[in-house]
Design a protein around this motif. Structure first.
Motif, PDB file in Angstrom:
ATOM      1  N   LEU A   1       0.865  -1.188   0.000  1.00 20.46           N
ATOM      2  CA  LEU A   1       0.000   0.000   0.000  1.00 20.46           C
ATOM      3  C   LEU A   1       0.895   1.229   0.000  1.00 20.46           C
ATOM      4  CD1 LEU A   1      -2.658  -1.138   2.650  1.00 20.46           C
ATOM      5  CD2 LEU A   1      -2.891  -1.176   0.160  1.00 20.46           C
ATOM      6  N   GLN A   2       1.523   1.485  -1.137  1.00 14.06           N
ATOM      7  CA  GLN A   2       2.521   2.537  -1.203  1.00 14.06           C
ATOM      8  C   GLN A   2       1.995   3.885  -1.673  1.00 14.06           C
ATOM      9  OE1 GLN A   2       4.619   0.002  -4.277  1.00 14.06           O
ATOM     10  NE2 GLN A   2       5.062   2.040  -5.147  1.00 14.06           N
ATOM     11  N   TYR A   3       0.786   3.913  -2.245  1.00 17.98           N
ATOM     12  CA  TYR A   3       0.264   5.161  -2.805  1.00 17.98           C
ATOM     13  C   TYR A   3      -0.866   5.768  -1.977  1.00 17.98           C
ATOM     14  CZ  TYR A   3       2.853   3.591  -6.892  1.00 17.98           C
ATOM     15  OH  TYR A   3       3.838   3.156  -7.736  1.00 17.98           O
ATOM     16  N   ILE A   4      -1.631   4.929  -1.287  1.00 16.39           N
ATOM     17  CA  ILE A   4      -2.806   5.401  -0.562  1.00 16.39           C
ATOM     18  C   ILE A   4      -2.452   6.485   0.455  1.00 16.39           C
ATOM     19  CG2 ILE A   4      -4.512   4.713   1.180  1.00 16.39           C
ATOM     20  CD1 ILE A   4      -4.945   2.152  -0.345  1.00 16.39           C
ATOM     21  N   ASN A   5      -1.326   6.323   1.157  1.00 18.26           N
ATOM     22  CA  ASN A   5      -1.000   7.292   2.211  1.00 18.26           C
ATOM     23  C   ASN A   5       0.007   8.339   1.749  1.00 18.26           C
ATOM     24  OD1 ASN A   5       1.238   5.686   2.102  1.00 18.26           O
ATOM     25  ND2 ASN A   5       1.403   5.325   4.305  1.00 18.26           N
TER      26      ASN A   5
ATOM     27  N   ILE B   1      -7.179   6.346   6.256  1.00 13.90           N
ATOM     28  CA  ILE B   1      -6.004   5.556   5.874  1.00 13.90           C
ATOM     29  C   ILE B   1      -5.265   6.176   4.690  1.00 13.90           C
ATOM     30  CG2 ILE B   1      -6.999   3.391   6.723  1.00 13.90           C
ATOM     31  CD1 ILE B   1      -7.416   2.633   3.705  1.00 13.90           C
ATOM     32  N   GLY B   2      -5.831   7.183   4.033  1.00 10.83           N
ATOM     33  CA  GLY B   2      -5.137   7.783   2.905  1.00 10.83           C
ATOM     34  C   GLY B   2      -6.060   8.596   2.021  1.00 10.83           C
ATOM     35  N   VAL B   3      -5.608   8.795   0.792  1.00 10.19           N
ATOM     36  CA  VAL B   3      -6.375   9.590  -0.168  1.00 10.19           C
ATOM     37  C   VAL B   3      -6.451   8.854  -1.508  1.00 10.19           C
ATOM     38  CG1 VAL B   3      -5.889  11.844   0.843  1.00 10.19           C
ATOM     39  CG2 VAL B   3      -4.260  10.855  -0.766  1.00 10.19           C
ATOM     40  N   ALA B   4      -7.545   9.082  -2.218  1.00  9.15           N
ATOM     41  CA  ALA B   4      -7.697   8.571  -3.583  1.00  9.15           C
ATOM     42  C   ALA B   4      -7.247   9.668  -4.535  1.00  9.15           C
ATOM     43  CB  ALA B   4      -9.152   8.189  -3.850  1.00  9.15           C
TER      44      ALA B   4
END
Length: 398
Positions: free
Chosen positions: A43-47, A64-67
């Motif tokens: 999960l390298q891009y979500i956060n 948990i992160g962004v789209a």
């Protein structure tokens, strides 16, 4: 039974309660590490945040992160409106290739014809609680209170927000239910949470004084639904965008005014036969892309997409008059997601962030819709629709 991920249940892999409430980057990283390790996927891009995640408080839970959705720019688009008057660049957040291109081409063409005329015809938002009136006197009690105490009800509702204006309360008896439709204006806010709060306080007061029970929400207001009644009587802003395009300009799209008029009239007839109440080419594309870019409540596309596009030949068939009417457009330039960093920037690109800008945003959206109706319809008529999408809109699976 909990779904299993490897040797762990969902209860075991989800982070502790304390982390769920935290918005700092360290807590978010820990949650992502838990998920990544437990699911066995990177999960390298979500956060990957471009702004401080603490700013998302009040917009999301258990962050948990962004789209990350690409934003393209269409325009400038010339708009001649009551509130939007000038040339505007339009940020469109989308993953659909060829979409931005269609609105950009439409902007260029309509600019040459003098720009798109826009006008707001009405503006309201409503919520419809229902009281349970099993006895005739129950209904009479509620109706009398709404009539006799109207001034007090208005003051009570409007005391909950400076943006709120209670216009009227319409009632309708449906069996043992008395529906009370609270109709408001909410300024530059989308306003649904605002009117929920105000209406709840009023209904509690009515219940206290009459003893009649109620439920705050019914489906009578069609909140986040398509509603034939809202289509006819109003919900959100009703906005009209129109333009007359000379034959020499329409021909640049390799179509004639007669072909465009024939196509739209045929589609309207066929669409109505299929039960489509409001026929357009692809109004939802522009509205959704602007909504995502500008921090609007995207679920409101369920009502905001309602649009009819109409054509008429002018000047003995040499010119084309075309008009799009948005019946239930819900927009905001304050509150909700409008103040988040990237969303605020997108609104600022159009000069639509802050107080006094919601009507302007509504007119720009309507104009953008119409620009895309013209170019996409012409592509269908001249046979280039598929080839254009094959060239620009096919990010094929690898």
């Amino acid at each position: 039974m909990s779904e299993k991920f490897g040797n762990k249940s969902t209860k075991e892999i989800l982070p502790k309660t304390s982390l769920r409430k935290n918005f700092d980057k360290e807590s978010i990283f820990k949650k992502n590490s838990f998920l990544s390790d437990s699911l066995g996927i990177p999960l390298q891009y979500i956060n990957s945040f471009s702004s401080n995640p603490e700013e998302f408080k009040g917009n999301v839970e258990n962050l948990i992160g962004v789209a990350q959705i690409p934003i393209g720019l269409a325009g400038p688009l010339k708009v001649n409106g009551q509130y939007a008057c000038g040339d505007y660049l339009i940020p469109l957040a989308t993953t659909e290739g060829a979409l931005v291109l269609s609105y950009d081409m439409g902007s260029k063409l309509t600019n040459l014809a003098g720009g798109i005329n826009t006008k707001i015809l009405s503006n309201c938002i409503h919520i419809s609680p229902f009281f349970i009136v099993e006895k005739d006197q129950d209904e009479q009690k509620v109706l009398e209170m709404l009539t006799i105490n109207w001034r007090e009800i208005v003051e009570l509702a409007q005391s909950t927000s400076k943006h709120l204006n209670l216009l009227e309360i319409k009632t309708e008896n449906i069996g043992k239910f008395l529906v009370t439709k609270f109709i408001y204006q909410t300024g530059d806010a989308q306003g649904l949470n605002m009117i929920n709060n105000a209406t709840y306080i009023v209904c509690e007061e009515i219940k206290k004084k009459t003893g009649v029970s109620y439920f705050l929400r019914s489906h009578y207001s069609g909140v986040k639904h398509y509603s034939i009644l809202n289509h006819k009587t109003g919900y959100g802003r009703k906005v009209v965008a129109s333009i007359t395009i000379p034959e020499k300009l329409i021909k640049r799209l390799h179509v004639t005014p007669t072909q465009m008029n024939y196509f739209f009239n045929a589609c309207t007839k066929i669409g109505h036969n299929a039960g489509v109440q409001a026929v357009n080419v692809h109004a939802a594309n522009a509205i959704t892309a602007i909504f995502i870019a500008c921090g609007q409540d995207v679920a409101d596309i369920s009502s905001s997409h309602v649009c009819s596009t109409y054509c008429e030949l002018m000047n003995n068939g040499k010119d084309l008059f075309i008009q799009s009417t948005l019946y239930n457009l819900l927009v905001a330039t304050i509150g909700g997601g409008t103040g988040l960093p990237t969303q605020k920037e997108c609104l600022e690109i159009m000069g639509c962030y802050g107080t006094g800008k919601a009507n302007k945003l509504a007119e720009i959206i309507a104009a953008c819709v119409l620009a895309g109706e013209i170019t996409t319809a012409s592509a269908v008529i001249n046979g280039t629709y598929v080839s254009i999408h094959n060239k620009y809109g096919r990010n094929k699976p690898k």
